[in-house]
Write a protein that holds these residues in place. Structure first.
Motif, PDB file in Angstrom:
ATOM      1  N   TRP A 141       0.779  -1.107   0.012  1.00  0.00           N
ATOM      2  CA  TRP A 141      -0.099  -0.035   0.012  1.00  0.00           C
ATOM      3  C   TRP A 141       0.859   1.194  -0.069  1.00  0.00           C
ATOM      4  O   TRP A 141       1.846   1.271   0.855  1.00  0.00           O
ATOM      5  CB  TRP A 141      -0.898   0.001   1.046  1.00  0.00           C
ATOM      6  CG  TRP A 141      -2.093  -0.948   1.107  1.00  0.00           C
ATOM      7  CD1 TRP A 141      -1.627  -2.172   1.534  1.00  0.00           C
ATOM      8  CD2 TRP A 141      -3.165  -0.756   0.620  1.00  0.00           C
ATOM      9  NE1 TRP A 141      -3.064  -2.921   1.306  1.00  0.00           N
ATOM     10  CE2 TRP A 141      -3.843  -2.093   0.730  1.00  0.00           C
ATOM     11  CE3 TRP A 141      -4.013   0.111   0.141  1.00  0.00           C
ATOM     12  CZ2 TRP A 141      -5.219  -2.323   0.286  1.00  0.00           C
ATOM     13  CZ3 TRP A 141      -5.272  -0.016  -0.400  1.00  0.00           C
ATOM     14  CH2 TRP A 141      -5.926  -1.252  -0.345  1.00  0.00           C
ATOM     15  N   GLY A 143       1.215   5.402  -0.447  1.00  0.00           N
ATOM     16  CA  GLY A 143       0.539   6.874  -0.682  1.00  0.00           C
ATOM     17  C   GLY A 143       1.319   8.000   0.303  1.00  0.00           C
ATOM     18  O   GLY A 143       2.467   7.720   0.625  1.00  0.00           O
ATOM     19  N   LEU A 149      -4.477   5.403   0.500  1.00  0.00           N
ATOM     20  CA  LEU A 149      -3.361   4.667   0.101  1.00  0.00           C
ATOM     21  C   LEU A 149      -3.573   3.672  -1.212  1.00  0.00           C
ATOM     22  O   LEU A 149      -4.976   3.679  -1.504  1.00  0.00           O
ATOM     23  CB  LEU A 149      -2.891   3.577   1.108  1.00  0.00           C
ATOM     24  CG  LEU A 149      -2.277   4.462   2.133  1.00  0.00           C
ATOM     25  CD1 LEU A 149      -1.920   3.194   3.214  1.00  0.00           C
ATOM     26  CD2 LEU A 149      -1.215   5.143   2.182  1.00  0.00           C
ATOM     27  N   GLN A 150      -2.980   3.553  -2.159  1.00  0.00           N
ATOM     28  CA  GLN A 150      -3.254   2.553  -3.207  1.00  0.00           C
ATOM     29  C   GLN A 150      -2.416   1.523  -3.122  1.00  0.00           C
ATOM     30  O   GLN A 150      -1.432   1.609  -2.754  1.00  0.00           O
ATOM     31  CB  GLN A 150      -3.423   3.532  -4.589  1.00  0.00           C
ATOM     32  CG  GLN A 150      -1.991   4.002  -4.629  1.00  0.00           C
ATOM     33  CD  GLN A 150      -1.779   4.708  -5.983  1.00  0.00           C
ATOM     34  OE1 GLN A 150      -2.008   4.349  -7.106  1.00  0.00           O
ATOM     35  NE2 GLN A 150      -2.035   6.276  -6.067  1.00  0.00           N
ATOM     36  N   LEU A 164       0.758  10.165  -7.591  1.00  0.00           N
ATOM     37  CA  LEU A 164       0.443  10.235  -6.165  1.00  0.00           C
ATOM     38  C   LEU A 164      -0.128  11.527  -6.218  1.00  0.00           C
ATOM     39  O   LEU A 164       0.520  12.477  -6.758  1.00  0.00           O
ATOM     40  CB  LEU A 164       1.390  10.089  -4.971  1.00  0.00           C
ATOM     41  CG  LEU A 164       1.973   8.591  -4.925  1.00  0.00           C
ATOM     42  CD1 LEU A 164       3.357   8.767  -4.219  1.00  0.00           C
ATOM     43  CD2 LEU A 164       1.146   7.664  -4.519  1.00  0.00           C
TER      44      LEU A 164
END
Lengths: 341, 600
Positions: A141, A143, A149-150, A164
């Motif tokens: 995760w 971010g 978060l990605q 981001l």
């Protein structure tokens, strides 16, 4: 009865939290100094068991003790299995970050920096690459510390580029918050994370604010003729709209039709397109706040550039840009607006 | 917002959990705790991982065969599959990861098992130290120090009169040791069950209830000749109470004791066994007994003479005897002359046997601590004792305790009082636990405090546990059974499991419908774009994705970009643009896109 106790406690808590995060930030700066390229390693990776992991590990230890006391070999093996899975998970979780290489295209000069306007989202790009050809990185995760978060994965030997976003709240060069990478791979028993600072920057222009260029700023012909002549010249141009009558406006330009319609006294406005050069100055919008002036100037720069006219800019201080045209010139102007103080 | 479509699709954990639940019917797994395994599976399906882990760990403590071990290992695999951190990974990937983890854990597992076995498995203790307590063999002289073990052995409550016998008459018989090889007294495993019921009339019985702590052994304790009504327990004709199951948990049993009847019937086999002595062992003692026996031909006179010998000669009772070598009894009788109950009991039995009097060693507990609060006796491990039973022609088996001849106060006052009365010089020879206990006992109030604590524990045990050491859930069970619902709990759990499983396998569809219409619209578009090789990449936002699609189709770049921002707008700035508008735009864009891609 309100003694303000709660408020005082809240203030104290807030202050304490602020101090704590300050301390943490300072510690992090020492521990993980800002760099543009980083390979995650022991020094930059932190790891702790999750609550789930705590229950898993403690439970396995308790079961192990019970099995030893009861002399139950099957139970002993099972508990040892659970315990070793727990310990192994620590290693797998750590390995899922360690060795990962983070890079960012860095631009020290404002020319090549990413750009956006105040109120938009500033975008930053990070490249994650897996140097080892046999080791993929899964389920990370990623971010900026503050936002969402990605989830990303990096194939073995591969690389991915991640964009981001962070809200841009003020003009100038905006620094991205520390990056947050965290992973609970493979079974969520441990969480390892890292907070690298990759010196990601974004140039933020002022937010354009719609405004009209004051009349007196309509460019004075270089021939040096009087005001009357200018008005005459302007009179032949295209009709642009109406504005409220101001004392001193020529009677020839009053819109009598609208007065007849009961819409009040209006003055017709005409657009002057013949003169391609405009010099914008800070004094054009004098009387407003400095930020508002910059916002208006920004709007004018965008608008005038779009209509293909040469725009120059003069700001108090050192900024004095000759009128010019083109995309690069536009950005030069906007950059001057962004960085002026 | 989860943009990834549910690639996991059909979830194999649910059917696997149902299969695992059904497998509990198998004969090998029927002993396993369904009341833990079924809830564990339910938690697994519901993704309550922590709870599932805890339940599984508790259930694992019941594993006793390697089949159940394999079953639980497969449950661990299922758990790891479920716990895989990436919820969008396909089930194959998850299962592979779980398998990989288990395989990688194997070397570590072996190390842990070796460590555990090395450290604690064998319960190693210094060989020259022995704990008090009763075991099924006795080797006097092999240990040089007796460590007093303060653990609880049992609690006894008499019916009616709370202490019908004085302390010195409380001999809790455990096992009878008849076999002697020159060093060690042990018991032959051949049991001779006495199936006669309690003689109903003519005898005054003592009834009491014993709460025995886990002893991990196969016998119970009782006074005199004891009869118990406990299931799985049998009476040996030597008066032992033997159980067929190891006492792994606290048990409570009712006992009725009678004075040993004068039983003069004595078969030859028993006589031979109780007279057997290795011919060459302890020659000096044998010779001495031969001489003494000539002086006292009568059995009773001889016995009295021996006991008198113990009390008149300088024999000492000590917990820290010198460690002997060679012929232990010779050494004890004529050399060191010091020892504890095992030495005296062993020596006396040997002497009697040499003299032709059948004798045997009895191991058990002696005395106890009376608790005035609840009126029960507390027997600790340090009350362990060994004494002798000899068969005299006119009275049958008779109890003889040589320790009373040597140290009468040890029996009269109890071991603690006896130890406390010793001088300080011997004090240092005792182990630390005992010294601490004696030191605490000198404080006023300590005794009553420990009594209160003991009483509290006793009452708690009586109230909460039934006679088999299980939690008192019988009442509920009885009620359920009375209504023909004895299997209700398991059926309820099974029904819950099925319900949860079915619901979970349908939930993929539900999850999709829970997503906002805009996202569903986007996912539909994405799946169509996938056919053109323009699917969303991981970590790409909707707007970025569609913009990229636009750059692919230069003529429509603006339109795609607009669509992307519309999607974002509709999803995140709740709906100035409604779904229908978006759909119209897609329709306008997409057919052409499909058409063009077909062209090129």
């Amino acid at each position: 009865m309100d003694t303000g106790f709660r408020r005082r406690v809240a203030r104290l808590t807030r202050r304490w939290k602020a101090r704590w995060s300050d301390r943490q930030a300072r510690w992090l700066t020492r521990r993980v100094p800002p760099v543009t390229q980083l390979k995650l390693s022991q020094r930059t990776i932190f790891i702790l068991p999750t609550w789930q992991g705590v229950f898993f590990g403690l439970g396995a230890i308790i079961l192990l003790v019970i099995a030893i006391v009861e002399r139950n070999l099957v139970s002993l093996s099972l508990s040892a299995l659970m315990l070793s899975i727990f310990l192994l998970s620590l290693i797998l979780c750590y390995r899922n970050l360690s060795g990962l290489r983070l890079t960012t295209q860095v631009a020290d000069d404002a020319q090549r920096m990413r750009r956006c306007f105040v109120g938009d989202t500033a975008q930053f790009t990070v490249v994650l690459s897996a140097p080892d050809r046999r080791r993929p990185y899964q389920d990370i995760w990623l971010g900026l510390g503050t936002g969402a978060l990605q989830r990303v994965s990096v194939a073995a030997g591969g690389m991915i580029e991640v964009t981001l976003e962070e809200a841009a709240e003020r003009r100038g060069i905006v620094k991205a918050s520390r990056l947050l990478l965290r992973t609970r791979y493979p079974a969520g028993l441990w969480q390892s994370w890292s907070r690298p600072d990759l010196l990601m920057r974004c140039l933020v222009y002022p937010r354009p604010q719609a405004c009209t260029l004051p009349l007196k700023e309509r460019p004075v012909p270089t021939t040096g003729l009087g005001r009357q002549a200018a008005a005459v010249q302007a009179g032949v141009e295209d009709f642009a709209g109406l504005r409220d009558f101001q004392p001193g406006d020529s009677a020839r330009r009053v819109a009598w039709q609208s007065l007849a319609r009961g819409q009040g006294l209006k003055t017709k406005q005409f657009v002057q397109d013949t003169e391609p050069q405009v010099l914008l100055t800070f004094d054009d919008f004098i009387g407003r706040e400095a930020e508002a002036i910059l916002a208006c100037l920004c709007f004018q720069v965008l608008k005038l550039s779009r209509s293909g006219r040469a725009v120059g800019l003069r700001l108090p201080g050192t900024v004095d840009i000759r009128p010019g045209q083109g995309e690069a010139h536009k950005h030069q102007l906007l950059q001057a607006l962004a960085l002026w103080n | 917002m989860e943009l990834n479509p549910d690639t996991a699709g059909h979830d194999p954990v649910v059917p696997a959990a149902l299969v695992a639940a059904t497998m509990l019917i198998l004969p090998d797994l029927q002993t396993q705790p369904w009341w833990l395994v079924l809830p564990c599976l339910i938690c697994l399906i519901l993704r309550w991982h922590t709870l599932a882990v805890v339940l599984l760990l508790v259930a694992m403590s019941y594993a006793d065969t390697w089949v159940t071990g394999a079953y639980y290992t497969s449950l661990v695999l299922l758990l790891l599959t479920r716990m895989y951190s990436d919820s969008s990974a396909s089930s194959t990937v998850r299962l592979a990861s779980a398998l990989r983890q288990v395989l990688l854990a194997l070397p570590l597992l072996i190390v842990i098992i070796l460590l555990a076995i090395g450290a604690g498995w064998s319960g190693q203790r210094l060989p020259s130290q022995s704990m008090t307590g009763v075991s099924d063999s006795m080797t006097p002289g092999s240990v040089s120090e007796l460590v007093n073990d303060g653990d609880l052995a049992m609690r006894v409550r008499f019916a009616g009169d709370s202490s019908p016998l004085p302390r010195q008459d409380l001999y809790w018989r455990g096992i009878v040791l008849e076999d002697f090889d020159g060093h060690t007294w042990s018991r032959s495993n051949r049991l001779r069950f006495d199936l006669d019921p309690l003689p109903a009339e003519g005898v005054q019985g003592l009834t009491y209830e014993v709460t025995l702590e886990p002893s991990f052994q196969f016998w119970l304790y009782g006074l005199h000749q004891a009869y118990t009504s406990r299931a799985q327990s049998f009476r040996d004709e030597r008066g032992m109470l033997v159980t067929s199951d190891m006492l792994r948990q606290r048990v409570r049993y009712a006992v009725t004791s009678i004075e040993p009847p004068v039983d003069l019937s004595f078969d030859d086999e028993t006589r031979r066994r109780n007279l057997a002595v290795p011919a060459s062992s302890n020659p000096r003692t044998q010779q001495w007994v031969g001489n003494l026996r000539a002086a006292y031909p009568d059995d009773r006179d001889f016995t009295t003479a021996i006991l008198r010998h113990f009390s008149e000669q300088p024999f000492f009772y000590t917990l820290t005897p010198a460690r002997g070598s060679g012929d232990q009894i010779d050494d004890f009788m004529f050399g060191s002359r010091q020892g504890y109950c095992e030495h005296y009991a062993g020596a006396l039995t040997f002497i009697l046997r040499v003299a032709g009097i059948p004798a045997r060693v009895v191991a058990g507990y002696q005395g106890g601590d009376f608790n005035p609060i609840t009126g029960h006796w507390t027997v600790n491990q340090y009350n362990a004792h060994a004494w002798v039973e000899a068969w005299l022609p006119d009275s049958g088996w008779q109890r003889l305790d040589p320790t009373t001849a040597v140290a009468p106060e040890r029996i009269d006052q109890g071991i603690d009082a006896w130890l406390a009365s010793l001088s300080n010089s011997t004090d240092t020879m005792l182990d630390r636990g005992t010294r601490q206990r004696l030191w605490l006992a000198t404080y006023p109030g300590y005794q009553s405090m420990s009594h209160s604590w003991d009483a509290l524990q006793f009452s708690w045990n009586m109230g909460v546990y039934d006679s088999e050491g299980n939690l008192r859930s019988d009442d509920l069970n009885d009620w359920l059974a009375g209504h023909g619902l004895s299997r209700l709990p398991i059926w309820l759990l099974a029904a819950l499991l099925v319900f949860v499983g079915v619901r979970a396998s349908l939930s993929g569809r539900q999850a999709r419908s829970r997503q906002s219409p805009v996202i569903r619209e986007y996912q539909r578009l994405d799946s169509r774009l996938r056919k053109l090789g323009l699917a969303r990449r991981p970590a790409e936002t909707m707007a970025a994705h569609l913009e990229r699609v636009g750059t692919d189709k230069a003529s429509q770049a603006e339109a795609w970009k607009k669509l992307g921002s519309d999607f974002t707008e509709a999803e995140y700035r709740d709906g100035m643009i409604d779904r229908r508008t978006i759909r119209r735009r897609i329709r306008r864009l997409l057919p052409r896109a499909l058409f063009r891609s077909a062209d090129s």
